[in-house]
Scaffold this active site. Structure first.
Site, PDB file in Angstrom:
ATOM      1  N   LYS A  70       0.857  -1.192   0.000  1.00 23.25           N
ATOM      2  CA  LYS A  70       0.000   0.000   0.000  1.00 23.25           C
ATOM      3  C   LYS A  70       0.884   1.230   0.000  1.00 23.25           C
ATOM      4  O   LYS A  70       1.869   1.298   0.743  1.00 23.25           O
ATOM      5  CB  LYS A  70      -0.870  -0.007   1.275  1.00 23.25           C
ATOM      6  CG  LYS A  70      -1.886   1.106   1.345  1.00 23.25           C
ATOM      7  CD  LYS A  70      -3.169   0.752   0.631  1.00 23.25           C
ATOM      8  CE  LYS A  70      -4.098   1.935   0.455  1.00 23.25           C
ATOM      9  NZ  LYS A  70      -3.735   2.781  -0.714  1.00 23.25           N
ATOM     10  N   LYS A  94       4.591   2.893   8.727  1.00 22.15           N
ATOM     11  CA  LYS A  94       3.329   3.585   9.030  1.00 22.15           C
ATOM     12  C   LYS A  94       2.185   2.586   9.216  1.00 22.15           C
ATOM     13  O   LYS A  94       1.438   2.647  10.183  1.00 22.15           O
ATOM     14  CB  LYS A  94       3.029   4.493   7.831  1.00 22.15           C
ATOM     15  CG  LYS A  94       2.190   5.688   8.119  1.00 22.15           C
ATOM     16  CD  LYS A  94       1.942   6.483   6.834  1.00 22.15           C
ATOM     17  CE  LYS A  94       3.206   7.165   6.324  1.00 22.15           C
ATOM     18  NZ  LYS A  94       2.900   8.082   5.189  1.00 22.15           N
ATOM     19  N   LYS A 106       5.503   2.395  -2.609  1.00 23.15           N
ATOM     20  CA  LYS A 106       5.369   3.778  -3.070  1.00 23.15           C
ATOM     21  C   LYS A 106       5.661   3.823  -4.553  1.00 23.15           C
ATOM     22  O   LYS A 106       6.403   2.986  -5.070  1.00 23.15           O
ATOM     23  CB  LYS A 106       6.371   4.681  -2.336  1.00 23.15           C
ATOM     24  CG  LYS A 106       5.978   6.143  -2.359  1.00 23.15           C
ATOM     25  CD  LYS A 106       4.893   6.425  -1.344  1.00 23.15           C
ATOM     26  CE  LYS A 106       4.598   7.882  -1.192  1.00 23.15           C
ATOM     27  NZ  LYS A 106       3.889   8.136   0.078  1.00 23.15           N
ATOM     28  N   THR A 190      -5.522  12.790   5.896  1.00 23.48           N
ATOM     29  CA  THR A 190      -4.135  12.907   6.372  1.00 23.48           C
ATOM     30  C   THR A 190      -4.036  14.084   7.342  1.00 23.48           C
ATOM     31  O   THR A 190      -3.457  13.984   8.430  1.00 23.48           O
ATOM     32  CB  THR A 190      -3.145  13.076   5.200  1.00 23.48           C
ATOM     33  OG1 THR A 190      -3.403  12.050   4.243  1.00 23.48           O
ATOM     34  CG2 THR A 190      -1.704  12.983   5.668  1.00 23.48           C
ATOM     35  N   ASN A 221      -2.371  19.404   0.000  1.00 21.21           N
ATOM     36  CA  ASN A 221      -3.400  18.462   0.485  1.00 21.21           C
ATOM     37  C   ASN A 221      -3.443  18.396   2.008  1.00 21.21           C
ATOM     38  O   ASN A 221      -4.514  18.317   2.608  1.00 21.21           O
ATOM     39  CB  ASN A 221      -3.084  17.030   0.026  1.00 21.21           C
ATOM     40  CG  ASN A 221      -3.264  16.842  -1.477  1.00 21.21           C
ATOM     41  OD1 ASN A 221      -3.908  17.666  -2.126  1.00 21.21           O
ATOM     42  ND2 ASN A 221      -2.691  15.777  -2.013  1.00 21.21           N
ATOM     43  N   SER A 349      -7.587   5.349   3.691  1.00 16.26           N
ATOM     44  CA  SER A 349      -7.438   4.530   2.478  1.00 16.26           C
ATOM     45  C   SER A 349      -7.847   3.088   2.783  1.00 16.26           C
ATOM     46  O   SER A 349      -8.507   2.432   1.978  1.00 16.26           O
ATOM     47  CB  SER A 349      -5.989   4.523   1.995  1.00 16.26           C
ATOM     48  OG  SER A 349      -5.720   5.634   1.186  1.00 16.26           O
TER      49      SER A 349
HETATM   50  N1  GLU Z   1       0.515   9.076   0.257  1.00 21.57           N
HETATM   51  C1  GLU Z   1      -0.065   8.948   1.562  1.00 21.57           C
HETATM   52  C2  GLU Z   1       1.008   8.642   2.573  1.00 21.57           C
HETATM   53  O1  GLU Z   1       2.161   8.957   2.390  1.00 21.57           O
HETATM   54  C3  GLU Z   1      -1.247   7.978   1.588  1.00 21.57           C
HETATM   55  C4  GLU Z   1      -0.938   6.562   1.235  1.00 21.57           C
HETATM   56  C5  GLU Z   1      -2.173   5.690   1.086  1.00 21.57           C
HETATM   57  O2  GLU Z   1      -3.263   6.155   1.353  1.00 21.57           O
HETATM   58  O3  GLU Z   1      -1.995   4.518   0.674  1.00 21.57           O
HETATM   59  O4  GLU Z   1       0.737   8.141   3.629  1.00 21.57           O
END
Ligand code: GLU
Length: 431
Positions: A70, A94, A106, A190, A221, A349
């Site tokens: 993810k 995370k 990523k 977020t 964002n 998410s």
């Molecule tokens: N890009 C966001 C982060 O760095 C969200 C990642 C997601 O929702 O999978 O946490």
């Protein structure tokens, strides 16, 4: 010229320290040191003027021991493999610290979205999926938005993937618009999570939010929504910034007004009634809460000793270098680390993916309630360790909680091999 420091290697320092602290097998570190899979792809895009430009796209699948991969997709001129790798590692941490059933990944494309038309953005988004689709899937790897990608980009990507598969696959990507399988509350998630983390930090430090002063670096964002939410909670937003520079008003800015202004002019600079400041000056302001919500490596050994904030809630990924971290710890600045403070996005998410998989959609109230619950629980778990272990920072504790879950899962799944039976992980960690 000296070699640029690798963000991935810096991020691994925290992992290494946590593995040692837990007395875990070095294999845990080795597994996390090498991403499971990486793909670099050429993405040719027909530009509006008829010429073809080839962009370079990346996807790094870091570690899947806790579940499918993810993590977001970033569009930015500075994207490269090392950055994407570091961001993927942070996603592993995370998801682990939040107790989400996901691994970390990523993606990114080196491009300048500010100079691209909507048609070019659409072609690039679809091209990314055509290049990466064999890696993706709702049980395999689930992308999401990141810097300069948004719900619109997610809808194009979901559509392209669905066309390749021949059926609608909403669950392959999160952060979509609500009407095509998105979740209520995802766009603000977020920032909302970051605000909850800052609020919890203020509570344990005995700082009242009513009238607390706040500076926000980055007005995208995350930063713009965090400023609005904190303003509604009674905080005074004394400064905000974006890549064009910052604005300051000791009496407080109206973040709604700044948002309108940025919408029409493209930047915060020049907002009526504000004083112009640089991003560096913003970081050094006297304030209760500082929210770095821009890019990596903003708080460094050069500026960490100038920071006067009492709380830093890291809305961005990797905004603080390890040297800066040491300085902040010495100076007793309370840092809520990125892997906890900005985990609200991936948490919602996860809710979106659950909704896609079950076909039952929740109200915004329900989403926010569950986000609140998860953020508070994760904060408490990390903070409890912090209170019990006076020698560790909140970041050390967050990494320890994360690595503990990862190591335990690796052992239970048989990834660590023989000789590590002492990896009755929970017992080891409790001892
Ligand atoms: N890009 C966001 C982060 O760095 C969200 C990642 C997601 O929702 O999978 O946490």
């Amino acid at each position: 010229m000296s070699k640029r420091v690798s963000s991935f290697e810096l991020a691994m320092q925290n992992v290494g320290a946590a593995v040692k602290r837990l007395n875990f097998s070095p294999t845990v570190y080795e597994i996390l040191k090498y991403p499971e899979r990486e793909l670099t792809a050429a993405i040719p895009v027909k530009m509006d003027d008829g010429t073809v430009k080839v962009f370079v796209g990346y996807r790094v699948q870091h570690c899947s021991v806790l579940g499918p991969f993810k993590g977001g997709i970033r569009f930015h001129p500075d994207v490269d493999m090392d950055e994407v790798r570091a961001l993927a590692l942070w996603m592993t941490m995370k998801c682990a610290v939040m107790g989400l059933p996901y691994g970390g990944a990523k993606g990114g494309v080196a491009c300048d979205p500010k100079s691209m038309s909507p048609d070019e953005m659409e072609q690039l988004s679809r091209g990314y999926v055509r290049a990466m689709w064999p890696l993706l899937g709702k049980e395999k790897d689930i992308p999401a938005p990141d810097v300069y990608t948004n719900a619109r980009v997610m809808s194009w990507m979901m559509d392209e993937y669905s066309k390749i598969k021949g059926y609608n696959e909403f669950g392959v990507i999160t952060g979509k618009p609500v009407v095509v399988g998105g979740s209520s509350g995802r766009e603000e998630a977020t920032a909302r999570g970051c605000v909850i983390a800052a609020r919890e930090a203020a509570t344990v430090l005995g700082i009242r939010l009513q009238g607390a002063t706040v500076a926000v670096q980055g007005f995208g964002n995350v930063g713009s929504v965090a400023a609005r939410l904190l303003h509604r909670m009674g905080c005074r937003i004394i400064a905000v910034s974006d890549s064009s520079g910052g604005i300051y008003n000791s009496k407080g800015l109206d973040p709604e007004g700044v948002c309108q202004y940025k919408k029409s002019t493209g930047r915060v600079k020049g907002y009526p009634g504000s004083q112009q400041i640089s991003n560096e000056e913003l970081l050094a302001l006297e304030c209760d809460i500082l929210i770095p919500a821009a890019l990596e490596n903003q708080i460094t050994e050069q500026n960490a000793h100038k920071i006067k904030a009492r709380i830093i809630a890291e809305g961005a990924n990797g905004p603080t270098t390890p040297e800066a971290d040491r300085i902040l710890t010495e100076r007793k600045v309370f840092v809520v680390p990125d892997i906890l403070a900005n985990a609200g996005g991936v948490t919602v998410s996860y809710f979106e993916w659950v909704q896609n998989n079950t076909g039952l959609y929740w109200t915004e109230y329900e989403v926010n309630r569950r986000l609140e619950e998860k953020m508070v629980a994760a904060f408490k778990e990390v903070y409890q360790m912090y209170k019990a272990r006076k020698d560790l920072s909140m970041r050390d504790c967050a990494y320890t909680v994360a690595v503990q879950r990862l190591g335990e899962a690796m052992w239970l799944r048989g990834w660590l091999g023989k000789g590590y039976e002492h990896h009755e992980q929970r017992e080891a960690a409790r001892a």
